[in-house]
Design an enzyme around this catalytic site. Structure first.
Site, PDB file in Angstrom:
ATOM      1  N   ASP A 196       0.820  -1.216   0.000  1.00  0.00           N
ATOM      2  CA  ASP A 196       0.000   0.000   0.000  1.00  0.00           C
ATOM      3  C   ASP A 196       0.851   1.263   0.000  1.00  0.00           C
ATOM      4  O   ASP A 196       0.339   2.360  -0.201  1.00  0.00           O
ATOM      5  CB  ASP A 196      -0.867   0.030   1.267  1.00  0.00           C
TER       6      ASP A 196
HETATM    7  C1  GLC Z   1      -1.475  -3.865   5.445  1.00  0.00           C
HETATM    8  C2  GLC Z   1      -2.707  -3.978   4.601  1.00  0.00           C
HETATM    9  C3  GLC Z   1      -2.484  -4.853   3.407  1.00  0.00           C
HETATM   10  C4  GLC Z   1      -1.251  -4.454   2.684  1.00  0.00           C
HETATM   11  C5  GLC Z   1      -0.053  -4.392   3.602  1.00  0.00           C
HETATM   12  C6  GLC Z   1       1.192  -3.873   2.924  1.00  0.00           C
HETATM   13  O1  GLC Z   1      -1.228  -5.099   6.076  1.00  0.00           O
HETATM   14  O2  GLC Z   1      -3.797  -4.467   5.341  1.00  0.00           O
HETATM   15  O3  GLC Z   1      -3.585  -4.778   2.546  1.00  0.00           O
HETATM   16  O4  GLC Z   1      -1.039  -5.376   1.659  1.00  0.00           O
HETATM   17  O5  GLC Z   1      -0.341  -3.536   4.688  1.00  0.00           O
HETATM   18  O6  GLC Z   1       1.117  -2.531   2.636  1.00  0.00           O
HETATM   19  C1  GLC Z   2      -0.640   2.453   5.870  1.00  0.00           C
HETATM   20  C2  GLC Z   2       0.128   1.240   6.345  1.00  0.00           C
HETATM   21  C3  GLC Z   2      -0.156   0.026   5.525  1.00  0.00           C
HETATM   22  C4  GLC Z   2      -1.637  -0.139   5.343  1.00  0.00           C
HETATM   23  C5  GLC Z   2      -2.253   1.155   4.774  1.00  0.00           C
HETATM   24  C6  GLC Z   2      -3.719   1.054   4.507  1.00  0.00           C
HETATM   25  O1  GLC Z   2      -0.169   2.863   4.667  1.00  0.00           O
HETATM   26  O2  GLC Z   2       1.517   1.461   6.358  1.00  0.00           O
HETATM   27  O3  GLC Z   2       0.404  -1.101   6.136  1.00  0.00           O
HETATM   28  O4  GLC Z   2      -1.856  -1.196   4.476  1.00  0.00           O
HETATM   29  O5  GLC Z   2      -2.004   2.190   5.675  1.00  0.00           O
HETATM   30  O6  GLC Z   2      -4.483   1.059   5.659  1.00  0.00           O
END
Ligand code: GLC
Ligand code: GLC
Length: 826
Positions: A484
């Site tokens: 993300d």
């Molecule tokens: C969080 C989110 C997941 C994403 C991950 C890496 O665990 O829930 O959807 O893939 O972060 O950013």
């Molecule tokens: C933030 C976190 C990630 C998560 C995203 C969406 O970017 O670092 O892990 O997946 O939020 O909630």
């Protein structure tokens, strides 16, 4: 250092000090009513939706941490104490917390009085039952006072925490006998209320927080408890609570058992009141109370709960040479997968319950962890998720569990989302053999008039990737892929812009995101998941479509080797300038974890030895004693072209933290490549039972995975590299649970459901002599023995089923009955 121990025979983790390095929690409830409970009885309850139907109040990010919960206060002479130590924090003579499967038992002793509190949510019941057993272990009679305590939340947790100009004037209660009813807004627009009751007469009560606690006191020194007397206060606005007051005398050796119930009731709109039109109609509540108002009924409820868990945990059981593996596989990893099924990413001690809805990618991946336990509910979940897809294969990134509708605020265009649907549907078919899921009519965008078969959903998922390629014929990265925080079309320089939803206007003309930035991770995820789609088409006799799909996979593999092989590992991406990300050529972030495992597992570049080289590079650059970091070196400054990833100080979260979720992909890949020793090494670096010994460093619960562990670069930002290295965060609700379940059970132990049967292909530490497993699969029970006389990691030499040799490594589907399976490696 440890703060407790595993009691495997009771499937419990036993915490022996209240002062754990972080609150260690458990979950109660698996249907409608849920509670979070810490080892000092902190936490809260809600019904179905942690934001919209919050029953008790909890203050996140509090000082001190974890204040607020269901508390029993005991005033014995001048000593005031809680069985769970907090919030009064009187030193106890003994303390123990047992977190089990859906229940928690907290026992404290002080000055010869023992208090044992059992908390659970019975099956099919909308309430938390709390049984308190008080025993006088001293040689003299004891008279003391008992106070219970719960603080009501005014239902909408978000509103409850910010709309004080209104909320301080709405609180309402009713008290009848020993039951305190919370009925804020019940008179007007709500058809639900809550209650807190005890199965004995009481000597008083409080329902107004300030009367009970005192305006200048806290949970640790409530005024009423210090005074040894309840006020019989009546909340009218301000903050309604529920506290029972009872004077108790126990002879030496005598015990008294009290049963408290914190319940939730919904009423039909026309039956809400008694004849006077104002008093709550309590018929339903009284029936609920009747159900668990004696210790015998409580014992029966506990027995039912245990039976439910026996069933859920009875589908896969292993006995390996390592008891930590056994307790992860047989108990805790499966338990965590069920909790992620129930809670998704909504409510933990790191997720506030008012944040995100259900994630498209998260929920699909979660399926992999629990599909064997509850296939029917997995199917329903898959259909819910697929219903939020768009006709072109794109997906709403999140949906709301109550409405099951896609969340328009976040929208779509996350490049990996569609592929996870192929994986979850495949996992469901492999587990159940139920191909009919492909014929289900599933809407697009929740619009039934646009419904198509699930098979069609898989097709648009697959071609959403194929139809959105960039200059190197690799998938476009869009807003983000699995990571993300790699936001290649964001270029954000304004505080507050969401990296996930903000797109720089310069890409508007291109349709919302760069048509240059490409994700190698999605490319390898495509070559990993795509063959499932091909297998499905072949099964259906759609050979032409299968061939076309296979051609697309082969073309992607070629594109990866042509443009995304960096010599010793795979690139991470091309950014919007067409520059390489995750390459030797980069100054920082030279290597990333995410594309590597899927590339290895789909044999990309295998003939050139890409798998072996990649695993070696990962071991050298990413591995640490606490797990594999996500990227290396960490970013030490803000790279506007990469987005959120470089906003984290090095060593945390997506910037070189140990993201345990994608550690599993490397564990799987190492096992797939035959390197069982390496796979097991990585597994044991992060598996909670193995981190138990270093709980003082790891901090979070040693029985469940967290999303993230501080990486080797943690602290580098303040010139103290290694400062928070090994420190776990974001425990419980993470895709790590499902993927590590897959890694250990399907790749290392190698018991992997496949379309045509149960595949057995272990990749274990060479020193193991073997192991045994019991697996229930498609109506049959397989008693599997794996023997490893030659001490290899991988390779099935012979497979016999009921004494008969079977070629290959797939046990055919045999239908009902018990079968003996013997596998010899060599
Ligand atoms: C969080 C989110 C997941 C994403 C991950 C890496 O665990 O829930 O959807 O893939 O972060 O950013
Ligand atoms: C933030 C976190 C990630 C998560 C995203 C969406 O970017 O670092 O892990 O997946 O939020 O909630």
């Amino acid at each position: 250092m440890k703060y407790g121990y595993f009691d495997d025979s009771r499937r419990e983790y036993v915490i022996t000090t209240p002062k754990t390095p972080y609150p260690w929690i458990n979950y109660l409830g698996m249907e409608g009513f849920f509670s979070l409970i810490s080892n000092t009885a902190g936490g809260y309850s809600f019904y179905k939706d942690a934001r919209l139907r919050r029953i008790t109040r909890y203050r996140y990010n509090n000082v001190p941490i974890d204040m607020g919960g269901r508390y029993f206060y005991i005033k014995d002479g001048d000593t005031v104490w809680n069985p769970g130590w907090s919030p009064v924090k009187t030193e106890l003579d003994s303390y123990e917390c047992r977190h089990g499967m859906g229940y928690t038992i907290i026992t404290g002793k002080k000055n010869g009085l023992k208090a044992e509190a059992t908390f659970f949510v019975p099956q099919g019941y909308d309430g938390e039952v709390q049984q308190l057993v008080l025993t006088n272990e001293s040689s003299a009679a004891k008279s003391f006072s008992l106070f219970s305590f719960a603080e009501w939340c005014l239902w909408d947790a978000q509103d409850d925490s910010n709309n004080f100009q209104r909320n301080f004037s709405t609180g309402r209660v009713e008290v009848v006998g020993s039951t305190i009813y919370h009925k804020t807004e019940y008179r007007d627009r709500r058809d639900h209320f809550a209650f807190y009751t005890v199965n004995t007469d009481i000597d008083g009560y409080d329902t107004d927080r300030d009367s009970f606690i005192g305006l200048y006191n806290g949970f640790g020194d409530p005024q009423a408890v210090l005074a040894g007397e309840a006020n019989n206060s009546f909340a009218d606005g301000w903050a309604p609570i529920a506290s029972h007051f009872k004077k108790i005398t126990l002879a030496p050796g005598e015990s008294k058992t009290l049963v408290f119930i914190l319940g939730y009731v919904e009423m039909p709109a026309d039956q809400k009141f008694e004849a006077d039109g104002k008093t709550i109609n309590k018929t339903k509540a009284l029936a609920m109370i009747e159900k668990y108002n004696t210790p015998e009924k409580v014992a029966a409820g506990m027995a039912e709960l245990r039976a439910a868990w026996d069933k859920l945990l009875g589908i896969l059981n292993v006995e390996t040479p390592n008891d930590k593996v056994d307790r992860m596989v047989n108990i805790w990893n499966q338990y965590q997968c069920m909790v992620t099924f129930n809670l998704s990413r909504s409510a933990s001690y790191f997720e506030s319950g008012i944040g995100r809805g259900m994630g498209f990618r998260d929920s699909n991946q979660d399926i992999l962890g629990f599909v064997h336990q509850i296939p029917d509910r997995a199917k329903e979940r898959i259909i819910d998720i697929a219903s939020t897809q768009f006709p072109d294969g794109g997906c709403y990134h999140q949906y709301q569990p109550l409405t099951k509708k896609g969340n328009a605020d976040i929208g779509g265009d996350f490049s990996d989302d569609p592929l996870w649907l192929i994986l979850s549907v495949s996992a469901y078919i492999k587990e159940t053999g139920d191909w009919s899921i492909l014929d289900e009519m599933v809407p697009y965008d929740n619009d039934m008039s646009k419904a198509q078969t699930m098979l069609e959903h898989l097709k648009v998922s697959f071609y959403h990737i194929v139809d959105n390629l960039g200059p190197h014929k690799l998938p476009l990265a869009m807003r983000a892929d699995w990571n993300d925080c790699i936001n290649l079309s964001c270029y954000s320089d304004t505080p507050g812009e969401s990296f996930q939803t903000y797109t720089n206007p310069k890409f508007a003309a291109e349709g919302g995101y760069s048509k240059v930035a490409e994700s190698v991770m999605v490319a390898t995820l495509f070559t990993y998941t795509g063959p499932n789609y091909v297998a499905i088409l072949k099964h259906l006799g759609k050979d032409d479509e299968a061939k076309a799909a296979q051609d697309a996979i082969d073309a992607m593999k070629k594109a990866i080797m042509d443009s995304a092989w960096d010599g010793d590992w795979f690139l991470r991406a091309y950014d919007a300038n067409g520059e390489k990300m995750g390459s030797k050529e980069c100054e920082e972030g030279k290597i990333f974890i995410e594309p590597q495992g899927f590339a290895i597992m789909s044999d990309v570049g295998k003939e050139q030895g890409a798998d072996v080289k990649t695993l070696a590079a990962i071991d050298e650059r990413l591995n640490t004693k606490f797990g594999l970091v996500l990227n290396n070196p960490a970013y030490s400054k803000y790279y506007i072209q990469y987005g959120e990833i470089s906003t984290y100080p090095g060593g945390y979260k997506e910037n070189a933290g140990i993201f345990t979720h994608n550690n599993a992909w490397i564990i799987c890949a190492a096992a797939y490549a035959g390197q069982g020793d390496l796979a097991f090494k990585y597994y044991s670096e992060i598996a909670p039972a193995f981190t138990e010994e270093t709980s003082d460093i790891h901090k979070t619960e040693p029985y469940v995975y967290g999303q993230m562990i501080g990486g080797k670069d943690a602290g580098s930002d303040i010139g103290r590299p290694g400062k928070n290295f090994g420190q776990g965060k974001n425990s419980w609700l993470t895709g790590t649970a499902a993927w590590n379940m897959v890694a250990i059970s399907q790749y290392i132990l190698g018991i992997m459901p496949d379309f045509d049967g149960l595949k057995v292909d272990p990749s274990i530490p060479a020193e193991w002599d073997g192991f045994t497993a019991v697996r229930k699969f498609r109506g049959a029970i397989y008693n599997i023995t794996i023997k490893n006389p030659d001490h290899v990691c991988k390779g099935v030499k012979t497979l016999t089923v009921d004494g008969k040799a079977v070629a290959g490594n797939v046990i055919p589907v045999l239908g009902a009955g018990e079968h003996t399976v013997e596998v010899v490696l060599g």
